[in-house]
Scaffold this active site. Structure first.
Site, PDB file in Angstrom:
ATOM      1  N   HIS A 182      11.563  33.352  15.082  1.00 56.30           N
ATOM      2  CA  HIS A 182      11.730  34.097  13.812  1.00 56.30           C
ATOM      3  C   HIS A 182      10.358  34.309  13.145  1.00 56.30           C
ATOM      4  O   HIS A 182      10.107  33.855  12.029  1.00 56.30           O
ATOM      5  CB  HIS A 182      12.657  33.292  12.906  1.00 56.30           C
ATOM      6  CG  HIS A 182      13.275  34.038  11.769  1.00 56.30           C
ATOM      7  ND1 HIS A 182      12.563  34.844  10.926  1.00 56.30           N
ATOM      8  CD2 HIS A 182      14.568  34.084  11.332  1.00 56.30           C
ATOM      9  CE1 HIS A 182      13.372  35.349  10.000  1.00 56.30           C
ATOM     10  NE2 HIS A 182      14.594  34.900  10.243  1.00 56.30           N
ATOM     11  N   GLU A 286      11.053  39.567  15.509  1.00 55.18           N
ATOM     12  CA  GLU A 286      11.476  38.338  16.174  1.00 55.18           C
ATOM     13  C   GLU A 286      11.911  38.606  17.612  1.00 55.18           C
ATOM     14  O   GLU A 286      12.886  39.323  17.843  1.00 55.18           O
ATOM     15  CB  GLU A 286      12.635  37.717  15.395  1.00 55.18           C
ATOM     16  CG  GLU A 286      12.372  37.634  13.897  1.00 55.18           C
ATOM     17  CD  GLU A 286      13.634  37.362  13.093  1.00 55.18           C
ATOM     18  OE1 GLU A 286      14.566  36.714  13.624  1.00 55.18           O
ATOM     19  OE2 GLU A 286      13.710  37.796  11.923  1.00 55.18           O
TER      20      GLU A 286
END
Length: 329
Positions: A182, A286
């Site tokens: 992330h 991500e």
């Protein structure tokens, strides 16, 4: 205000064939242990054992390339806001676990003698971390696994994260998981940023009940909240920051999807660990495996890798020219 203590050299024992990695273990915010990697040419990275969470990546000029919120809470069980949280074994709310799974808010350990690690890079600046399920984890996710993460800095300052997840179950049962790095990139001004490499791809829009759409043919730019899962993405994606004349390049392997997220102003104000105006200076892109969960049979291992680099952007008739970046090596 928490103070940080100076680094102390690691004395982690290494196997007979292991090269000695260049890292130090020291105290970070609120006394949490962190690892500092320093590449001889000047780039650096910091990784907290809490979450195996990369919180800093600096180039050889000492410029910070990752975004961490000024309001980030370095206090378990809260996940750290920014850097590179690891989403495992569940991305977002796609399952019965807490948001983004539990790997990002568990304490990992330094893996002093990891199994052989075939790699194409010659980096000697790395650390190996490992996570195994606790009894509490087994109550909420009843699968046996070993999650090994290598964080490495390349000679050119590239940041490489390689995850190896193995099903260590003895009951013969496979398990499924979703996954994402992330990554929060630091940008000068979100309105001056564009993303190349995701044009014309299908995506799931998290702001519209994950309905499926097709991206238009232009580079992605930002003028409102964005939360999309792009599917079957290329192995290389570029983030172009006009103001800093900098391009981030994400190279990935084993991670077919890519999430693009910026909370914009309303969501930013609703998050207690995020500054009201900070959305202007960050963008999450991500590398992920979400649409088709990974299935691991007992004894099988999955590998997912991302390599991040930051290069000067070149101008072509007043516009940033990403083609060299996307078509290059």
């Amino acid at each position: 205000m928490s103070s940080e203590k100076g680094p102390t050299p690691s004395s982690a024992p290494l196997g007979p064939l292991s090269p000695r990695p260049h890292f130090e273990v020291c105290k970070g915010v609120n006394g949490l242990d962190k690892i500092v990697l320093r590449e001889p040419r000047g780039s650096s990275a910091e990784v907290y054992l809490y979450g195996a969470h990369v919180t800093s990546w600096k180039n050889d000029h000492g410029e910070e390339l990752l975004f961490v919120s000024s309001k980030a809470v370095f206090k378990p069980p809260k996940a750290i806001r920014g850097g590179i949280p690891i989403c495992f074994p569940q991305f977002s709310n796609l399952g019965s676990l807490e948001q983004h799974g539990f790997a990002r808010n568990r304490f990992w350990t330094i893996d002093s003698d990891p199994p052989p690690f075939p790699t194409t890079t010659s980096s000697k600046t790395f650390v190996d971390l490992i996570l195994k399920p606790s009894e509490e984890d087994s109550k909420i996710w009843s699968h046996s696994f070993e999650f090994r993460l290598r964080v490495a800095l390349g000679p050119g300052g590239d940041l490489m994260l390689t995850s190896r997840i193995r099903n260590t179950s003895t009951d013969g049962k496979p398990f499924l998981f979703t996954f994402a790095y992330h990554t929060y990139f630091s940008v000068s001004d979100i309105s001056e940023v564009r993303v190349e490499g995701l044009e014309t791809l299908d995506y799931l829009d998290n702001l519209q009940n994950r309905e499926r759409f097709t991206e238009q043919g232009d580079a992605i730019t930002f003028e409102s909240e964005v939360d999309k899962i792009y599917l079957s993405t290329p192995t290389k994606i570029a983030i172009l920051d006009h103001e800093k004349k900098r391009t981030f390049v994400i190279r990935k392997d084993g991670l077919p999807d890519a999430v693009v997220w910026n909370p914009w102003d309303k969501k930013a104000k609703a998050m207690v660990d995020f500054g009201d105006e900070e959305y202007k200076h960050m963008l999450c892109v991500e590398a992920a495996a979400i649409e088709k969960p990974i299935t691991l049979k007992p004894g099988e291992e999955w590998r997912g890798r991302q390599e991040l680099s930051a290069v000067p952007s070149s101008y072509c008739s007043g516009q940033l020219d990403p083609q060299k970046v996307l078509q290059g090596s």
